[in-house]
Design a protein around this motif. Structure first.
Motif, PDB file in Angstrom:
ATOM      1  N   SER A 124       0.177   0.419  -7.070  1.00 52.48           N
ATOM      2  CA  SER A 124      -1.207   0.774  -7.385  1.00 52.48           C
ATOM      3  C   SER A 124      -1.371   2.290  -7.402  1.00 52.48           C
ATOM      4  O   SER A 124      -0.474   3.015  -6.964  1.00 52.48           O
ATOM      5  CB  SER A 124      -2.152   0.154  -6.340  1.00 52.48           C
ATOM      6  OG  SER A 124      -2.139   0.932  -5.154  1.00 52.48           O
ATOM      7  N   PRO A 125      -2.524   2.784  -7.876  1.00 58.77           N
ATOM      8  CA  PRO A 125      -2.739   4.241  -7.969  1.00 58.77           C
ATOM      9  C   PRO A 125      -3.094   4.885  -6.626  1.00 58.77           C
ATOM     10  O   PRO A 125      -4.126   5.542  -6.494  1.00 58.77           O
ATOM     11  CB  PRO A 125      -3.892   4.360  -8.965  1.00 58.77           C
ATOM     12  CG  PRO A 125      -4.056   3.028  -9.575  1.00 58.77           C
ATOM     13  CD  PRO A 125      -3.575   2.041  -8.582  1.00 58.77           C
ATOM     14  N   GLY A 126      -2.279   4.677  -5.602  1.00 59.66           N
ATOM     15  CA  GLY A 126      -2.506   5.339  -4.328  1.00 59.66           C
ATOM     16  C   GLY A 126      -2.859   4.388  -3.206  1.00 59.66           C
ATOM     17  O   GLY A 126      -3.285   3.252  -3.423  1.00 59.66           O
ATOM     18  N   GLY A 127      -2.708   4.872  -1.963  1.00 58.07           N
ATOM     19  CA  GLY A 127      -2.960   4.046  -0.789  1.00 58.07           C
ATOM     20  C   GLY A 127      -4.402   3.595  -0.668  1.00 58.07           C
ATOM     21  O   GLY A 127      -4.669   2.501  -0.158  1.00 58.07           O
ATOM     22  N   SER A 128      -5.344   4.412  -1.127  1.00 56.18           N
ATOM     23  CA  SER A 128      -6.752   4.008  -1.065  1.00 56.18           C
ATOM     24  C   SER A 128      -6.990   2.740  -1.877  1.00 56.18           C
ATOM     25  O   SER A 128      -7.662   1.806  -1.424  1.00 56.18           O
ATOM     26  CB  SER A 128      -7.660   5.131  -1.592  1.00 56.18           C
ATOM     27  OG  SER A 128      -7.626   6.255  -0.753  1.00 56.18           O
TER      28      SER A 128
END
Length: 493
Positions: free
Chosen positions: A149-153
């Motif tokens: 995904s586009p980052g941990g957030s």
């Protein structure tokens, strides 16, 4: 006639384009990689926003510019950007530059494909599954699911959404009106994406119960139990517990095994945000920090941090292997996921994500892993711990340096107390004055360009430095310079 003739030839000059790329790549190698990783060069060439705007001439105009002007612009962009690969860049939880990962990123950009179907990305669809399987094995799962995904957030938001769907599948069609008021539980030291996720998903930040932490920043399981019972008494439905392995500031690891016991008793989904600390699983010496993680329902893990894969590379991992991720997010768009394809449609994984177009994030990690092997990545993790230990021991030897907390991970938090404040801890304005030291030193180092390190307050603690070593190019000389430079820049404050 002219329009007709124009359509007979390509509208791109391939020869000129290739020439430009060769020169641009040479600039990248010389200015970005070689100079960027040279300790004798500046970490940043600081300019105020107004001055930088004038230097860069950012306005977009009617006519195009010649190749040499464009190459000059490439040099300027590199010159005035922060060199995160520099051995004296300690400002974020990511740093450094792995050449194999960089090659993977460049090839990914060149191929410019999307991860959603096998027909458009056959190599990367197969590769993503292999990499995700390896990450799940390190957690301790024999089966499961997941995606990049586009980052941990976003990975944490995926976890919250899947957990809600798992408990209340009707919410996908009917929305939050069809389900009870939900309650989320996370520690006071959690990443702010939990707050954003609750807001984004319509759960509401008022329905997040912040669990108390101990003096090391770890969630207290007894208080989690207390908060769950409180939520139930307030007619909320506890559905999601977030445990953090590697908090952003202190680097604390919540006691996952004990938290898992609480979640099992109350039948609540357990998510582990190991975006920062997950890479410790590669180390036989340090993986105990995540004891119990195999009992989680989902895990977020960012290889772009400690493993130096490069932004962005975040894995959302699920223990479930029943197709929960697909059921939660699928929309069955027939222009992408046709039912009569000539190949096995199970390889079309794009409908299990909230995105349509999805960047390929697996290749840079795969290529870096192939180059270094699991043992090489383990050595990278162990070296980061060793560097942190060295720096902590050096801080204890130096007058004016004071640890905020003994490091458990690679977050090293400390105050620098200048000579003017030493021995004045009892003064009423001591904390106020100490809190101004870190920001002033940070300003001086940025304007000098010598290094970068972050600072922040935390609870009742005034501003302190948080130093993080993840870059294997860092040496003891760089760490000694770091402490010397703090002292040089702050001794007159």
């Amino acid at each position: 006639m002219a329009e007709h003739n124009a359509l007979l030839c390509p509208a791109l000059d391939k020869v000129a384009g290739e020439e430009f790329l060769q020169k641009a790549f040479q600039i990248m190698l010389e200015e970005g990689v070689r100079k960027g990783m040279d300790a004798s060069e500046k970490v940043c060439d600081w300019k105020e926003p107004e001055e930088l705007q004038q230097i860069l001439d950012l306005d977009l105009k009617e006519g195009g510019e010649p190749q040499e002007r464009l190459l000059d612009r490439c040099r300027d962009v590199i010159r005035y950007s922060v060199k995160t690969c520099h051995p004296r860049f300690f400002n974020q939880l990511f740093s450094g530059l792995d050449p194999h990962a960089l090659a993977g990123r460049l090839i990914t950009e060149m191929l410019n494909t999307s991860q959603y179907t096998y027909e458009i990305a056959p190599v990367f669809v197969l590769m993503e599954e292999v990499v995700l399987k390896k990450l799940r094995e390190l957690i301790g799962w024999e089966e499961g699911d997941g995606l990049f995904s586009p980052g941990g957030s976003i990975s944490n938001m995926y976890a919250m959404n899947v957990a809600r769907y798992h408990r209340f599948p009707d919410c996908k069609q009917k929305g939050n009106w069809a389900i009870p008021k939900l309650a989320v539980f996370t520690s006071q030291e959690c990443h702010y994406s939990i707050q954003k996720g609750a807001a984004f998903l319509g759960i509401g930040t008022d329905n997040i119960y912040l669990v108390a932490v101990d003096e090391k920043g770890k969630m207290i399981p007894a208080d989690l139990e207390k908060k769950i019972n409180q939520a139930k008494s307030e007619r909320a439905f506890p559905f999601f517990v977030n445990a953090t392995c590697g908090t952003t500031v202190l680097g604390a690891f919540d006691p996952v095994a004990e938290i898992a016991d609480v979640c099992a008793r109350h039948k609540i989904w357990l998510h582990v945000d190991a975006a920062w600390g997950g890479s410790a699983l590669l180390s036989q010496r340090h993986r105990h920090l995540l004891n119990g993680v195999e009992r989680a329902d989902s895990v977020a893990w960012n290889p772009h941090k400690m493993l130096m894969t490069g932004l962005q590379c975040s894995a959302f991992l699920l223990r479930d292997s029943s197709g929960l991720l697909q059921r939660c997010h699928c929309a069955e768009a027939t222009y992408l996921f046709q039912t009569d394809k000539f190949y096995n449609r199970t390889y079309d994984r794009g409908d299990q994500t909230i995105q349509c177009g999805r960047k390929v994030d697996c290749f840079k990690l795969w290529l870096m892993w192939k180059a270094n092997g699991t043992r090489g990545l383990e050595q990278r993790v162990d070296r980061a711990f060793a560097m942190t230990r060295y720096l902590a021991d050096e801080i204890k030897k130096r007058e004016g340096f004071q640890l905020v907390i003994e490091p458990e991970f690679t977050n090293l938090c400390f105050w620098y107390v200048p000579p003017s404040l030493r021995g004045k801890e009892g003064c009423t304005d001591y904390c106020l004055r100490l809190g101004k030291v870190a920001p002033m030193i940070k300003e001086r180092m940025m304007k000098k360009g010598s290094m970068m390190v972050s600072y922040q307050p935390l609870g009742n603690r005034v501003n302190f430095f948080r130093q993080v070593v993840t870059n294997p190019a860092v040496t003891r000389e760089d760490l000694d310079f770091f402490l010397d430079e703090i002292e040089r820049l702050g001794r007159d404050l």
